[in-house]
Design an enzyme around this catalytic site. Structure first.
Site, PDB file in Angstrom:
ATOM      1  N   ASN A   7      46.347  43.801  41.162  1.00 23.03           N
ATOM      2  CA  ASN A   7      46.109  42.407  40.745  1.00 23.03           C
ATOM      3  C   ASN A   7      44.911  42.314  39.801  1.00 23.03           C
ATOM      4  O   ASN A   7      44.947  41.603  38.796  1.00 23.03           O
ATOM      5  CB  ASN A   7      45.821  41.520  41.960  1.00 23.03           C
ATOM      6  CG  ASN A   7      46.997  41.428  42.901  1.00 23.03           C
ATOM      7  OD1 ASN A   7      48.117  41.704  42.520  1.00 23.03           O
ATOM      8  ND2 ASN A   7      46.727  41.043  44.140  1.00 23.03           N
ATOM      9  N   ARG A  42      39.634  38.521  38.171  1.00 19.09           N
ATOM     10  CA  ARG A  42      40.467  39.202  39.174  1.00 19.09           C
ATOM     11  C   ARG A  42      41.217  38.205  40.049  1.00 19.09           C
ATOM     12  O   ARG A  42      42.354  38.441  40.452  1.00 19.09           O
ATOM     13  CB  ARG A  42      39.580  40.080  40.073  1.00 19.09           C
ATOM     14  CG  ARG A  42      38.839  41.169  39.354  1.00 19.09           C
ATOM     15  CD  ARG A  42      37.878  41.892  40.303  1.00 19.09           C
ATOM     16  NE  ARG A  42      38.574  42.421  41.464  1.00 19.09           N
ATOM     17  CZ  ARG A  42      39.314  43.522  41.454  1.00 19.09           C
ATOM     18  NH1 ARG A  42      39.432  44.229  40.355  1.00 19.09           N
ATOM     19  NH2 ARG A  42      39.917  43.935  42.547  1.00 19.09           N
ATOM     20  N   ARG A  76      34.290  43.523  49.186  1.00 19.75           N
ATOM     21  CA  ARG A  76      34.404  43.016  47.805  1.00 19.75           C
ATOM     22  C   ARG A  76      33.448  41.844  47.597  1.00 19.75           C
ATOM     23  O   ARG A  76      32.918  41.285  48.554  1.00 19.75           O
ATOM     24  CB  ARG A  76      35.839  42.564  47.551  1.00 19.75           C
ATOM     25  CG  ARG A  76      36.789  43.755  47.589  1.00 19.75           C
ATOM     26  CD  ARG A  76      38.068  43.463  46.921  1.00 19.75           C
ATOM     27  NE  ARG A  76      38.866  44.685  46.870  1.00 19.75           N
ATOM     28  CZ  ARG A  76      39.954  44.831  46.165  1.00 19.75           C
ATOM     29  NH1 ARG A  76      40.402  43.842  45.433  1.00 19.75           N
ATOM     30  NH2 ARG A  76      40.611  45.967  46.168  1.00 19.75           N
ATOM     31  N   ARG A  95      43.454  44.748  37.906  1.00 19.84           N
ATOM     32  CA  ARG A  95      43.691  45.388  36.607  1.00 19.84           C
ATOM     33  C   ARG A  95      44.617  44.532  35.741  1.00 19.84           C
ATOM     34  O   ARG A  95      44.423  44.400  34.543  1.00 19.84           O
ATOM     35  CB  ARG A  95      44.306  46.784  36.823  1.00 19.84           C
ATOM     36  CG  ARG A  95      43.277  47.852  37.100  1.00 19.84           C
ATOM     37  CD  ARG A  95      43.904  49.110  37.637  1.00 19.84           C
ATOM     38  NE  ARG A  95      44.259  48.972  39.045  1.00 19.84           N
ATOM     39  CZ  ARG A  95      44.953  49.869  39.726  1.00 19.84           C
ATOM     40  NH1 ARG A  95      45.401  50.946  39.123  1.00 19.84           N
ATOM     41  NH2 ARG A  95      45.201  49.683  41.002  1.00 19.84           N
ATOM     42  N   ARG A 146      54.281  51.272  46.796  1.00 18.68           N
ATOM     43  CA  ARG A 146      52.920  50.969  46.343  1.00 18.68           C
ATOM     44  C   ARG A 146      52.965  50.776  44.831  1.00 18.68           C
ATOM     45  O   ARG A 146      53.473  51.633  44.103  1.00 18.68           O
ATOM     46  CB  ARG A 146      51.926  52.076  46.693  1.00 18.68           C
ATOM     47  CG  ARG A 146      50.520  51.699  46.215  1.00 18.68           C
ATOM     48  CD  ARG A 146      49.435  52.602  46.707  1.00 18.68           C
ATOM     49  NE  ARG A 146      48.141  52.062  46.296  1.00 18.68           N
ATOM     50  CZ  ARG A 146      47.008  52.220  46.949  1.00 18.68           C
ATOM     51  NH1 ARG A 146      46.995  52.924  48.048  1.00 18.68           N
ATOM     52  NH2 ARG A 146      45.890  51.700  46.509  1.00 18.68           N
ATOM     53  N   ASP A 152      49.251  46.518  44.952  1.00 12.89           N
ATOM     54  CA  ASP A 152      48.050  46.925  44.223  1.00 12.89           C
ATOM     55  C   ASP A 152      48.106  46.520  42.747  1.00 12.89           C
ATOM     56  O   ASP A 152      49.188  46.398  42.176  1.00 12.89           O
ATOM     57  CB  ASP A 152      47.905  48.449  44.343  1.00 12.89           C
ATOM     58  CG  ASP A 152      46.485  48.901  44.064  1.00 12.89           C
ATOM     59  OD1 ASP A 152      45.585  48.039  43.944  1.00 12.89           O
ATOM     60  OD2 ASP A 152      46.263  50.119  43.962  1.00 12.89           O
ATOM     61  N   ASN A 183      38.466  45.356  52.638  1.00 12.22           N
ATOM     62  CA  ASN A 183      38.339  44.348  51.567  1.00 12.22           C
ATOM     63  C   ASN A 183      37.156  43.391  51.750  1.00 12.22           C
ATOM     64  O   ASN A 183      36.761  42.713  50.807  1.00 12.22           O
ATOM     65  CB  ASN A 183      39.634  43.537  51.411  1.00 12.22           C
ATOM     66  CG  ASN A 183      40.743  44.293  50.706  1.00 12.22           C
ATOM     67  OD1 ASN A 183      41.922  44.027  50.898  1.00 12.22           O
ATOM     68  ND2 ASN A 183      40.385  45.270  49.878  1.00 12.22           N
TER      69      ASN A 183
HETATM   70  C1  FPP Z   1      45.095  44.857  45.508  1.00 16.86           C
HETATM   71  O1  FPP Z   1      44.822  44.640  44.145  1.00 16.86           O
HETATM   72  C2  FPP Z   1      45.422  43.606  46.164  1.00 16.86           C
HETATM   73  C3  FPP Z   1      44.678  42.997  47.138  1.00 16.86           C
HETATM   74  C4  FPP Z   1      43.437  43.597  47.667  1.00 16.86           C
HETATM   75  C5  FPP Z   1      45.051  41.704  47.709  1.00 16.86           C
HETATM   76  C6  FPP Z   1      46.519  41.425  47.850  1.00 16.86           C
HETATM   77  C7  FPP Z   1      46.681  39.978  47.949  1.00 16.86           C
HETATM   78  C8  FPP Z   1      47.615  39.241  47.292  1.00 16.86           C
HETATM   79  C9  FPP Z   1      48.700  39.827  46.471  1.00 16.86           C
HETATM   80  C10 FPP Z   1      47.587  37.754  47.327  1.00 16.86           C
HETATM   81  C11 FPP Z   1      47.577  37.079  48.650  1.00 16.86           C
HETATM   82  C12 FPP Z   1      48.800  37.217  49.450  1.00 16.86           C
HETATM   83  C13 FPP Z   1      49.349  36.210  50.180  1.00 16.86           C
HETATM   84  C14 FPP Z   1      50.281  36.547  51.259  1.00 16.86           C
HETATM   85  C15 FPP Z   1      49.071  34.795  49.937  1.00 16.86           C
HETATM   86  P1  FPP Z   1      43.368  44.964  43.587  1.00 16.86           P
HETATM   87  O2  FPP Z   1      42.588  43.721  43.609  1.00 16.86           O
HETATM   88  O3  FPP Z   1      42.787  46.101  44.368  1.00 16.86           O
HETATM   89  O4  FPP Z   1      43.720  45.381  42.131  1.00 16.86           O
HETATM   90  P2  FPP Z   1      42.973  46.494  41.275  1.00 16.86           P
HETATM   91  O5  FPP Z   1      43.186  47.803  41.981  1.00 16.86           O
HETATM   92  O6  FPP Z   1      43.688  46.432  39.982  1.00 16.86           O
HETATM   93  O7  FPP Z   1      41.540  46.105  41.185  1.00 16.86           O
END
Ligand code: FPP
Length: 235
Positions: A16, A27, A65, A18, A182, A14, A62
């Site tokens: 990415n 993002r 989004r 932020r 997490r 979690d 997801n």
């Molecule tokens: C949550 O952060 C993350 C995700 C919904 C996607 C996870 C995917 C990756 C790390 C990249 C792809 C992976 C591979 C295997 C190639 P968020 O976007 O919800 O962050 P936030 O809560 O800060 O908005």
């Protein structure tokens, strides 16, 4: 003290978005950086003797989004599935995917099948990517298969045990996670591995996923090693 290493570590990656926003970036930049951490952390896990790593890459929720973000994530999966075999060959790493892949674009489904087949005999560490995965969705699909088998007579209703249910899940041969990590501050399961996390130790860190590396993994494993694990009943 004995150094306890978890056999299976599951990770909710979690933060990415932020992380990117804090740097004035879109993002999708956070997701791209986060994708790089998957290889780093799995490599570090192999060094520590962890046998299984399961990462929550894309949840059934997801899809809601922005189209651009979903597209960027799919592009990252495509590119990861193209390049990961080299890493897998070098590190004896098996790659698997859980989740309902039938909703993914056909080329991604093909890439998944190819990578799974190519890495089938590798065994040092197994990386499982949860893509279009939801715990309730996995259980729903399992119940449907089980109900069909009862209807066709190949399974007796009275014979159904927790082990039977486990055997209908997406990766029944992988042991349940010992440790769930997490990142980025939230303390929720968010529909990840609902059945499999029944006895799992939970570890939450404020570090955002793009900043999570080998040192942070070692810290989590150390915290796990210091915990007194009890499986109800055993004191
Ligand atoms: C949550 O952060 C993350 C995700 C919904 C996607 C996870 C995917 C990756 C790390 C990249 C792809 C992976 C591979 C295997 C190639 P968020 O976007 O919800 O962050 P936030 O809560 O800060 O908005």
């Amino acid at each position: 003290m004995e150094n306890k290493i978890p056999t299976h570590v599951a990770i909710i990656m979690d933060g990415n978005g932020r992380w990117a926003r804090a740097r004035g970036m879109p993002r999708t930049y956070g997701h791209a950086e986060g994708a790089r951490r998957v290889a780093d952390v799995t490599g570090a896990a192999g060094e520590l003797g962890i046998k299984y790593v399961t990462v929550y890459a894309f949840s059934t929720e997801n899809w809601s989004r922005a189209e651009e973000e979903v597209g960027a994530l799919m592009k990252l999966f495509r590119s990861y599935l193209k390049t990961c075999t080299k890493d897998a060959d070098e590190n004896d790493m098996r790659i698997r995917v859980i989740g309902d892949r039938t909703r993914l674009d056909p080329d991604i489904q093909d890439a998944i099948s190819r990578v799974e087949e190519h890495t089938r005999s590798y065994s040092r560490v197994t990386l499982t990517l949860a893509i279009n995965y939801g715990g309730r969705d996995e259980l729903t699909r399992a119940v449907k298969k089980l109900a069909r088998d009862v209807r066709s007579g190949s399974l007796e209703c009275d014979e159904v045990t927790p082990e039977t249910i486990g055997s209908y899940l997406d990766a029944p041969d992988i042991p349940d996670p010992d440790l769930l990590i997490r990142t980025c501050g939230e303390q929720r399961i968010s529909n990840f591995l609902l059945w499999q996390l029944a006895y799992t130790e939970l570890y939450f860190t404020d570090v955002a996923w793009p900043d999570f590396g080998a040192a942070e993994l070692r810290e989590a494993v150390e915290a796990y090693g210091n915990r007194d694990r009890r499986f109800g009943g055993v004191k």
